[in-house]
Design a protein around this motif. Sequence first.
Motif, short mmCIF file in Angstrom:
data_model
loop_
_atom_site.label_atom_id
_atom_site.label_comp_id
_atom_site.label_asym_id
_atom_site.label_seq_id
_atom_site.Cartn_x
_atom_site.Cartn_y
_atom_site.Cartn_z
N UNK A 148 26.59 22.07 5.29
CA UNK A 148 25.45 21.24 5.67
C UNK A 148 25.13 21.47 7.15
N UNK A 149 23.85 21.28 7.50
CA UNK A 149 23.36 21.65 8.84
C UNK A 149 22.75 20.43 9.52
N UNK A 150 23.32 20.05 10.69
CA UNK A 150 22.82 18.86 11.38
C UNK A 150 22.18 19.17 12.74
N UNK A 151 22.93 19.84 13.61
CA UNK A 151 22.41 20.14 14.95
C UNK A 151 22.93 21.50 15.40
N UNK A 152 22.56 21.89 16.62
CA UNK A 152 23.06 23.15 17.17
C UNK A 152 24.57 23.10 17.39
N UNK A 197 23.74 28.04 5.57
CA UNK A 197 23.34 26.64 5.58
C UNK A 197 22.23 26.49 4.53
N UNK A 198 22.54 26.01 3.33
CA UNK A 198 21.54 26.00 2.26
C UNK A 198 20.36 25.06 2.49
N UNK A 199 20.48 24.12 3.44
CA UNK A 199 19.32 23.27 3.74
C UNK A 199 18.23 24.08 4.44
N UNK A 200 18.62 25.16 5.10
CA UNK A 200 17.66 26.06 5.72
C UNK A 200 17.21 25.66 7.11
N UNK A 201 17.45 24.41 7.49
CA UNK A 201 17.06 23.95 8.82
C UNK A 201 17.92 22.74 9.20
N UNK A 228 19.05 17.55 3.13
CA UNK A 228 17.76 17.98 2.62
C UNK A 228 17.97 18.70 1.28
N UNK A 229 16.90 18.86 0.51
CA UNK A 229 17.03 19.68 -0.71
C UNK A 229 17.52 21.08 -0.34
N UNK A 230 18.40 21.63 -1.15
CA UNK A 230 18.97 22.95 -0.88
C UNK A 230 18.01 24.06 -1.34
N UNK A 231 17.87 25.07 -0.50
CA UNK A 231 17.17 26.28 -0.91
C UNK A 231 18.14 27.08 -1.78
N UNK A 232 17.60 27.89 -2.67
CA UNK A 232 18.44 28.52 -3.68
C UNK A 232 19.02 29.87 -3.26
N UNK A 233 18.66 30.35 -2.08
CA UNK A 233 19.10 31.67 -1.66
C UNK A 233 20.60 31.87 -1.70
N UNK A 234 21.35 30.89 -1.20
CA UNK A 234 22.82 31.00 -1.16
C UNK A 234 23.39 31.12 -2.56
N UNK A 235 22.80 30.40 -3.51
CA UNK A 235 23.32 30.35 -4.87
C UNK A 235 22.88 31.58 -5.67
N UNK A 236 21.67 32.07 -5.37
CA UNK A 236 21.24 33.33 -5.98
C UNK A 236 22.12 34.48 -5.50
N UNK A 282 23.23 25.02 -10.74
CA UNK A 282 24.33 25.28 -9.81
C UNK A 282 24.01 24.70 -8.44
N UNK A 283 22.78 24.88 -7.99
CA UNK A 283 22.34 24.38 -6.69
C UNK A 283 22.50 22.86 -6.61
N UNK A 284 22.02 22.16 -7.63
CA UNK A 284 22.10 20.70 -7.64
C UNK A 284 23.54 20.20 -7.79
N UNK A 285 24.32 20.94 -8.56
CA UNK A 285 25.73 20.56 -8.75
C UNK A 285 26.48 20.59 -7.42
N UNK A 286 26.29 21.68 -6.66
CA UNK A 286 26.96 21.81 -5.37
C UNK A 286 26.43 20.78 -4.38
N UNK A 287 25.12 20.58 -4.36
CA UNK A 287 24.53 19.61 -3.43
C UNK A 287 25.04 18.20 -3.71
N UNK A 288 25.10 17.83 -4.98
CA UNK A 288 25.57 16.48 -5.33
C UNK A 288 27.01 16.26 -4.86
#
Length: 270
Positions: free
Chosen positions: A98-102, A171-175, A183-191, A245-251
């Motif tokens: 997960x991604x919070x700050x610098x 960082x699957x949140x992307x930002x 945030x919702x996870x982008x699927x790139x890491x899981x793909x 898979x994305x939602x499973x990991x995020x949950x």
Amino acid sequence: MELLLLRYPFTFLLIAFLILYQMYPAFRFFCKMCFYKLWVFTISLLVITASIPRGRNCENMKFLSMSFLPLKYIFGIKIVVKGKENLRTKKPFVLALNHQTSLDIMVMMEILPSRCVAIAKKEILYMGTFGLACWLAGIIFIDRKKREESIATLTEVAHSMHKDNFRVLIFPEGTRNHSGSMLPFKRGAFQLAVKAQVPIIPVVISSYNDFYSQKEKRFTPGKITIQILPEVKTLGLGPEDVPKLTEQVRDSMITTYQGISGMTNGSSHQ
């Protein structure tokens, strides 16, 4: 008084600095963040010097990692790592954080395994000495505005993970996310994990809210918990399995985040 000021200007400036630093939290926040950035860009010169003999190589990541480790002592941040045994595998895998700050860059170096490179936004490549140090450390840069190009890069990485025996951190949140959740996870890491048929190891960093807030300009000594979860296997999964898979990991990461951050019903205790 004026005579003393003329004779000892640096002494007065130092006293004024110390008074401001002790009395105004916003000034302390500004000073600490300036020091953080100055440290990163200055120490990167040493990282570059140490990395050049190897050229662009993921083994140089250890120099970048070492350069960040002293910062936790300087800022008075205690980092507790749980679940270290889940990183003992020597096979390739994808780390999802997960991604919070610098400050996440400093924190992630605490658990970064050997032969592990991060996937980062292309803008970092142009951040002076730090960008060059990251490039030499083998960090993979993607242009988030060019989706097809990003997919092609991830596909190439997936094909190389076994051949070159390396791990990838994403960082699957992307930002960055200051919301106190995820945030919702982008699927790139899981793909990537599914294409490479490598496991995903979720890593959850607890909330910084007790000691750090960019909005409130607050940065005090504090404690961070890093929870490394058991690997999630992807062997036998295909593209159609990526959304689930994305939602499973995020949950699982959200549940863990709330637990290690002292949250009840999604709210942080104060």
